[in-house]
Design a protein around this motif. Sequence first.
Motif, mmCIF file in Angstrom:
data_model
loop_
_atom_site.group_PDB
_atom_site.id
_atom_site.type_symbol
_atom_site.label_atom_id
_atom_site.label_comp_id
_atom_site.label_asym_id
_atom_site.label_seq_id
_atom_site.Cartn_x
_atom_site.Cartn_y
_atom_site.Cartn_z
ATOM 1 N N THR A 1 -23.401 65.558 -16.305
ATOM 2 C CA THR A 1 -24.809 65.689 -15.940
ATOM 3 C C THR A 1 -24.923 65.297 -14.471
ATOM 4 O OG1 THR A 1 -25.512 65.070 -18.154
ATOM 5 C CG2 THR A 1 -27.162 64.915 -16.416
ATOM 6 N N HIS B 1 -30.328 59.554 -21.913
ATOM 7 C CA HIS B 1 -29.236 60.513 -22.101
ATOM 8 C C HIS B 1 -28.026 59.828 -22.755
ATOM 9 C CE1 HIS B 1 -27.552 64.451 -20.464
ATOM 10 N NE2 HIS B 1 -26.750 64.005 -21.403
ATOM 11 N N LYS C 1 -27.947 59.455 -26.509
ATOM 12 C CA LYS C 1 -27.553 60.687 -27.231
ATOM 13 C C LYS C 1 -26.029 60.823 -27.238
ATOM 14 C CE LYS C 1 -31.774 63.107 -25.997
ATOM 15 N NZ LYS C 1 -32.338 63.845 -24.896
#
Length: 212
Positions: A176, A194, A197
């Motif tokens: 990312t 993030h 997850k």
Amino acid sequence: MPGSVAERGAFIVFEGCDKSGKSTQCSQLVQRLNDAGVKAELLKFPDRTTTIGKMINSYLQQSCQIEDHAIHLLFTANRWEAMPRMTELLQSGVTLVVDRYSFSGVAYSAAKPDFSVEWCQQPERGLLRPDHVFYLTLSPEVAAQRGDYGTERYEKKEIQAKAAANFDLLKDETWTVINADKTKEDLSTEIFEHAMKVVDSSKQAELAQLWL
Ligand code: Z5A
Ligand code: MG
């Protein structure tokens, strides 16, 4: 319980050029994960505490010279020597937040004349593969507002630019890219959401090897 698969920890890496805020965000993420009840530990490469790490530290601080291929292999060896402990921690359910990894190894060595990305990747092949890489980007102008470069070996504008171009070549679907020109707090919130997850999706996944 016989036959049951224990949940493992996630392997999360932060990459980016000088002053992009990696160390700040790594510490914040470990804190936030622990606060949320996720067991997490911070690791950093180079690990300057080992015998190999002490040689790397002297090299970075420019107190000794080491031939370019040899120092590349020492950075890699510094990761290989950490593999047994990292594997054990991950398998025991601890999430690892790692400040720089093989991608820095390749990006900085391949910034040197006559070094290819492929050559630099070779000794890294087979190391543990991260579940996720957060790549923090920052323009040289904004980085300059965070203070002057220090005195370590690669803390120069030209090397940082070449390393950034090399990072771009290494990105894959597990990365990312995050514009790091935000407050520390905003960045930390975005990354934590993030990362939770990633922690969830890694629990049942097999540990994999890098670049094989
Ligand atoms: N290297 C290599 O050649 N081969 C390898 O295999 C590996 C590394 C693993 C040492 O790395 C060098 O080793 C590095 C690559 C090479 N050479 N270079 N460049 P290091 O990780 O030990 O380097 P460092 O000293 O930790 O610097 P850094 O990592 O570049 O900085 P950072 O961790 O990204 O940033 P920070 O320390 O979190 O923050 C920097 C400053 O900005 C600090 O004053 C903060 O308070 C401030 N900051 C942070 N975030 C913000 C935000 N959001 N807004 C404003 N100000 C901020
Ligand atoms: Mg740092």
